[in-house]
Design an enzyme around this catalytic site. Structure first.
Site, mmCIF file in Angstrom:
data_model
loop_
_atom_site.group_PDB
_atom_site.id
_atom_site.type_symbol
_atom_site.label_atom_id
_atom_site.label_comp_id
_atom_site.label_asym_id
_atom_site.label_seq_id
_atom_site.Cartn_x
_atom_site.Cartn_y
_atom_site.Cartn_z
ATOM 1 N N LYS A 43 0.851 -1.199 0.000
ATOM 2 C CA LYS A 43 0.000 0.000 0.000
ATOM 3 C C LYS A 43 0.890 1.254 0.000
ATOM 4 O O LYS A 43 1.896 1.304 0.704
ATOM 5 C CB LYS A 43 -0.882 -0.030 1.258
ATOM 6 C CG LYS A 43 -1.600 1.262 1.584
ATOM 7 C CD LYS A 43 -2.920 1.364 0.876
ATOM 8 C CE LYS A 43 -3.616 2.706 1.146
ATOM 9 N NZ LYS A 43 -4.470 3.114 0.028
ATOM 10 N N SER A 44 0.526 2.258 -0.779
ATOM 11 C CA SER A 44 1.336 3.477 -0.863
ATOM 12 C C SER A 44 1.524 4.118 0.507
ATOM 13 O O SER A 44 0.577 4.222 1.285
ATOM 14 C CB SER A 44 0.665 4.510 -1.779
ATOM 15 O OG SER A 44 0.539 4.023 -3.087
ATOM 16 N N GLY A 70 -8.033 7.199 1.100
ATOM 17 C CA GLY A 70 -7.346 8.431 1.512
ATOM 18 C C GLY A 70 -5.953 8.183 2.049
ATOM 19 O O GLY A 70 -5.505 8.853 2.978
ATOM 20 N N ASN A 124 3.653 6.490 -7.005
ATOM 21 C CA ASN A 124 2.213 6.658 -7.228
ATOM 22 C C ASN A 124 1.940 8.109 -7.613
ATOM 23 O O ASN A 124 1.923 8.993 -6.759
ATOM 24 C CB ASN A 124 1.456 6.258 -5.961
ATOM 25 C CG ASN A 124 -0.045 6.299 -6.158
ATOM 26 O OD1 ASN A 124 -0.534 6.737 -7.200
ATOM 27 N ND2 ASN A 124 -0.775 5.851 -5.161
ATOM 28 N N CYS A 127 -3.102 9.028 -6.988
ATOM 29 C CA CYS A 127 -4.168 8.718 -6.024
ATOM 30 C C CYS A 127 -5.345 9.662 -6.253
ATOM 31 O O CYS A 127 -5.183 10.872 -6.173
ATOM 32 C CB CYS A 127 -3.683 8.859 -4.590
ATOM 33 S SG CYS A 127 -5.056 8.723 -3.415
ATOM 34 N N LYS A 164 3.173 4.847 -11.555
ATOM 35 C CA LYS A 164 1.770 4.387 -11.547
ATOM 36 C C LYS A 164 0.867 5.483 -12.089
ATOM 37 O O LYS A 164 0.793 6.583 -11.534
ATOM 38 C CB LYS A 164 1.350 4.010 -10.128
ATOM 39 C CG LYS A 164 -0.139 3.679 -9.994
ATOM 40 C CD LYS A 164 -0.370 2.215 -9.807
ATOM 41 C CE LYS A 164 -1.797 1.815 -9.615
ATOM 42 N NZ LYS A 164 -2.022 1.024 -8.427
ATOM 43 N N ASN A 191 -4.497 2.907 -12.493
ATOM 44 C CA ASN A 191 -5.062 3.190 -11.180
ATOM 45 C C ASN A 191 -6.590 3.188 -11.328
ATOM 46 O O ASN A 191 -7.112 2.938 -12.418
ATOM 47 C CB ASN A 191 -4.534 4.540 -10.669
ATOM 48 C CG ASN A 191 -4.548 4.603 -9.146
ATOM 49 O OD1 ASN A 191 -5.484 4.133 -8.497
ATOM 50 N ND2 ASN A 191 -3.509 5.175 -8.577
ATOM 51 N N GLY A 265 -6.281 -7.656 -7.947
ATOM 52 C CA GLY A 265 -6.486 -6.941 -6.691
ATOM 53 C C GLY A 265 -7.907 -7.019 -6.189
ATOM 54 O O GLY A 265 -8.214 -7.750 -5.252
HETATM 55 C C1 DHB Z 1 -5.702 5.505 -2.597
HETATM 56 C C2 DHB Z 1 -6.376 5.163 -3.746
HETATM 57 C C3 DHB Z 1 -5.665 5.007 -4.915
HETATM 58 O O1 DHB Z 1 -6.268 4.643 -6.080
HETATM 59 C C4 DHB Z 1 -4.283 5.218 -4.900
HETATM 60 O O2 DHB Z 1 -3.569 5.108 -6.022
HETATM 61 C C5 DHB Z 1 -3.649 5.545 -3.748
HETATM 62 C C6 DHB Z 1 -4.360 5.691 -2.599
HETATM 63 C C7 DHB Z 1 -6.402 5.724 -1.346
HETATM 64 O O3 DHB Z 1 -7.481 6.273 -1.333
HETATM 65 O O4 DHB Z 1 -5.820 5.392 -0.291
#
Ligand code: DHB
Length: 306
Positions: A43-44, A70, A124, A127, A164, A191, A265
């Protein structure tokens, strides 16, 4: 039948991977590793810890999932420790994903994360769920995308960089080209499709806490296929393709469009981790049937006829 595939000079046991964001906790990515994914993307993470958007952050509908998480994450300091522990225990290649709103923070994230020696770092640029907080995403513009990738190249050292991208742009190939020129080693696409919204007709308001979110799952697969197809024609670097894959036929489709790896995913979220082995079994039978000896030969096959 051999389903191994090479990326960045490393042989992965298969082309399937867990895209970023499906699993929140670093340690829990072991679920995808144990299920047999060829690699996993965490996760980012951001420099500072983030609580995430107001709940509900995720809602299912008949063709997929809307999310507005978020960027809920522990932040760089705590995150680094968790990743270090995870990497120690994991033989499957792990890609770290980082998010920032400016080059300075991206550099900070990349230099800290590259010290952990992950398989690669995903930048990323896209988002969709923090735009109201931070403004327009970097990945909307070729110039800004170029500057970020160029800027993080040095702090990344020898660690490969993956950009990304969002599908929500006029020309994803222009953005992909800018990233390639800036030194990206691969492209991740797509994404989530955004914005998207679902309304609870009895409560008479949008369901997600943030009202809007990014859409994933089977409904977006044709968007993913078209965008991957476009990117493949525009750049030479490999594509980590994802978007709505839940059957082996979908994985073949994304590879024929140009993906080297295929992300699974939302389908994991909707159907469970057994899906990796189900898709792999189907892929093996298809390759045998079609007399395709190496899975790599599927990549870009749909471009041959033009
Ligand atoms: C979130 C959603 C995304 O599509 C992304 O690339 C990074 C974060 C998110 O809402 O956490």
């Amino acid at each position: 039948m051999n389903t191994q595939i090479k990326l960045f000079r490393k042989k992965l046991k298969n082309p399937l991977f867990l895209p970023s964001g499906i699993i929140n906790e670093v340690a829990d990515h072991k679920l995808a590793v144990d299920a047999g994914a060829g690699c996993v993307i965490l996760k980012s993470m951001t420099v500072e810890p983030r609580e995430g958007n107001p709940i509900p952050r995720v809602v299912k509908y008949e063709y997929g999932i809307l999310n507005s998480v978020g960027l809920r994450n522990p932040g760089l300091e705590a995150g680094k420790k968790q990743i270090k522990e995870f990497l120690k225990k994991t033989k499957t290649p792990v890609i770290i994903s980082v998010f920032a709103t400016n080059l300075k923070d991206f550099k900070k994230m990349v230099s800290a994360m590259s010290a952990l020696k992950p398989f690669a770092i995903e930048i990323n640029l896209s988002c969709p769920n923090v735009e109201s907080e931070f403004g327009e995403m970097i990945g909307n513009k070729a110039k800004q995308s170029y500057e970020v990738i160029k800027g993080v190249k040095k702090p990344a050292g020898k660690i490969p960089l993956i950009a990304k991208l969002t599908p929500n742009v006029d020309s994803i190939s222009d953005i992909a080209k800018a990233c390639e020129q800036a030194g990206a080693d691969a492209i991740s696409a797509i994404n989530t499709v955004a914005p998207s919204m679902i309304i609870d007709i009895y409560k008479r308001r949008p369901i997600l806490g943030m009202k809007k979110g990014g859409l994933s799952g089977p409904g977006i697969r044709p968007v993913a296929v078209a965008k991957i197809y476009e990117i493949y024609e525009a750049v030479k670097i490999p594509i980590l393709g994802m978007g709505g894959v839940e059957k082996w036929q979908d994985a073949v489709e994304l590879m024929m469009a140009g993906a080297t790896l295929v992300g699974v995913g939302s389908a994991v979220y909707l159907r469970g981790y057994k899906i990796y082995q189900e898709i792999l079994s189907g892929l093996k039978i298809f390759l045998k049937e079609q007399k395709i000896t190496n899975i790599r030969k599927l990549i870009g096959l749909a471009h041959n006829g033009k």
